[in-house]
Write an enzyme that holds these catalytic residues in place. Sequence first.
Site, short mmCIF file in Angstrom:
data_model
loop_
_atom_site.label_atom_id
_atom_site.label_comp_id
_atom_site.label_asym_id
_atom_site.label_seq_id
_atom_site.Cartn_x
_atom_site.Cartn_y
_atom_site.Cartn_z
N HIS A 70 0.89 -1.16 0.00
CA HIS A 70 0.00 0.00 0.00
C HIS A 70 0.93 1.21 0.00
O HIS A 70 2.02 1.15 0.58
CB HIS A 70 -0.86 0.08 1.26
N ASP A 86 2.45 1.79 3.31
CA ASP A 86 3.37 0.77 3.85
C ASP A 86 4.81 1.21 3.55
O ASP A 86 5.73 0.88 4.28
CB ASP A 86 3.15 -0.59 3.16
N MET A 105 2.48 -5.79 -7.87
CA MET A 105 1.21 -5.15 -7.55
C MET A 105 1.41 -4.05 -6.53
O MET A 105 2.28 -4.13 -5.67
CB MET A 105 0.24 -6.22 -7.02
N GLU A 161 -10.96 -6.11 -5.23
CA GLU A 161 -10.97 -7.15 -4.20
C GLU A 161 -12.19 -7.00 -3.31
O GLU A 161 -12.41 -5.95 -2.71
CB GLU A 161 -9.71 -7.05 -3.35
N LYS A 218 -14.83 -8.12 -0.16
CA LYS A 218 -14.87 -8.64 1.22
C LYS A 218 -16.26 -8.32 1.76
O LYS A 218 -16.79 -7.23 1.51
CB LYS A 218 -13.79 -7.98 2.07
N GLU A 259 -9.88 -13.14 -2.76
CA GLU A 259 -9.10 -13.58 -1.59
C GLU A 259 -9.81 -14.74 -0.92
O GLU A 259 -11.02 -14.67 -0.63
CB GLU A 259 -8.88 -12.44 -0.61
N HIS A 290 -11.79 -13.93 2.30
CA HIS A 290 -12.98 -13.09 2.14
C HIS A 290 -14.17 -13.87 1.60
O HIS A 290 -15.30 -13.68 2.06
CB HIS A 290 -12.66 -11.90 1.24
N ASP A 309 -5.35 -13.30 -4.02
CA ASP A 309 -4.84 -13.21 -2.64
C ASP A 309 -5.03 -14.55 -1.95
O ASP A 309 -6.15 -14.96 -1.65
CB ASP A 309 -5.60 -12.13 -1.85
N ASP A 345 -11.82 -12.00 9.65
CA ASP A 345 -10.78 -12.22 8.63
C ASP A 345 -9.49 -12.69 9.30
O ASP A 345 -8.76 -11.92 9.90
CB ASP A 345 -10.53 -10.89 7.90
N ASP A 385 -6.84 -14.37 7.83
CA ASP A 385 -5.62 -14.23 7.02
C ASP A 385 -4.55 -15.25 7.43
O ASP A 385 -3.36 -14.93 7.57
CB ASP A 385 -5.04 -12.81 7.13
N ASP A 395 -1.67 -12.96 0.87
CA ASP A 395 -2.13 -11.84 1.69
C ASP A 395 -2.51 -12.42 3.05
O ASP A 395 -3.68 -12.65 3.34
CB ASP A 395 -3.33 -11.15 1.05
C1 DIG Z 1 -7.00 -7.04 2.61
O1 DIG Z 1 -7.24 -8.38 2.27
C2 DIG Z 1 -6.59 -6.25 1.40
C3 DIG Z 1 -5.58 -5.21 1.77
O2 DIG Z 1 -4.59 -5.84 2.52
C4 DIG Z 1 -5.04 -4.80 0.44
O3 DIG Z 1 -5.64 -3.61 0.04
C5 DIG Z 1 -5.41 -5.89 -0.51
C6 DIG Z 1 -4.24 -6.24 -1.37
O4 DIG Z 1 -4.01 -7.59 -1.44
N1 DIG Z 1 -5.92 -6.98 0.37
MN MN Z 2 -6.37 -9.16 0.37
MN MN Z 3 -8.02 -10.57 4.28
#
Ligand code: DIG
Ligand code: MN
Ligand code: MN
Length: 387
Positions: free
Chosen positions: A54, A57, A88, A181, A183, A217, A220, A245, A255, A257, A287
């Site tokens: 990001h 980051d 990315m 993406e 969620k 993802e 998600h 992801d 979430d 992860d 991710d």
């Molecule tokens: C969360 O799953 C999102 C953020 O971490 C980011 O914007 C995106 C990129 O993979 N995934």
């Molecule tokens: Mn993600």
């Molecule tokens: Mn996530």
Amino acid sequence: MAYEPRPEHKFSFGLWTVGNVGRDPFGEPVRPALSPVELVHLLAEVGAWGVNFHDNDLVPIDATPVERDRIVREFQKALDDTGLVVPMATTNLFSDPAFRDGAFTSNDPEVRAYALQKTMRAIDLGVELGARVYVFWGGREGVETDAAKDPVEALKRYRECLNFLCEYVLDQGYDLKFALEAKPNEPRGDIYLATTGHMLAFIETLDHPEMVGVNPEVAHEHMAGLNFMHGVAQAWDAGKLFHIDLNDQNFSRYDQDFRFGSHNIKQAFWLVQFLEEVGYDGPRHFDAHAYRTSDHEDVKAFARGCMRTYLILAEKAARFREDREIQELLAEIRGEEGAMAPYLGSYTRERAQALKAHPFDRAALGRRGKPYEALDQLVVELLLGVR
Ligand code: DIG
Ligand code: MN
Ligand code: MN
């Protein structure tokens, strides 16, 4: 050595993944923060190919232009020293209080305008460092109460901002694709465009749908109780799987992860089997983050585990495709159209008339069983290592 990551595997991690300091809603950070340069070297040490970020980051939100240039220069040197690439980039439109009611869908037009400015600058940064895919995760694009926002108005604002940014990329001449993406919730009570399916439909309403795909993802879609591989397959079928992801997630949880493949081995297997069978050639982005109980050595174990599990499952997928007993069962199950060939396929009036007249023995149809228990047991035994 077996299951060692190589650049051709295209394994990538975000700075925020291996850089996760272990903060959660109920606890403070447990690990000291590593700099972007230190994180690049950590990823090189574990064998990653790419690193994502990001904007903030890498460049703190209040950095001066001089500080920005120094940070970018040092980061670029770390990339040059390690050979890592930046596949990315994305924008943090969710941490700063300014985005507490969303960014592109905020009820405050000044926030929407600021989100556009921030994203254009973040796109410039990503392109400068080599990104070819730009992810949009609308973590704050949602509501806790539907009294706050009209969903149609919210979608119009979302669409307007993405159309604006597509035009910006075209105007700048950037070789960049957008990946949306989804969620379903968290951090907002409900997030708009909750699943990959919602995103695929939304893309078709944009001015430049050819520039826009999805970044599904695992966690998600699992949060929404869905079969992740099915969503990925639909995105692939639509030519919209621009990024992915990878992580893991227990169903009906926040979430998590988790490390890839650490919770649902079978779902992870079918995903890897699909990606390898269709020849997905994009980044395999993890991710995910290590448990809050991990120290930095365990964070490296987390990253290695993500990649090793993918490679082990890819080998299992190859074994699945070569297993004689499994393939014989599949041939039996996925038989030819046979006597129904004249009736199946695209419409003709003759075909319709003939089909309407065809006598079916429905009871006989109902008596036909399928050997899916036998087949699935073979897959389970393959995964358990006894085949
Ligand atoms: C969360 O799953 C999102 C953020 O971490 C980011 O914007 C995106 C990129 O993979 N995934
Ligand atoms: Mn993600
Ligand atoms: Mn996530």
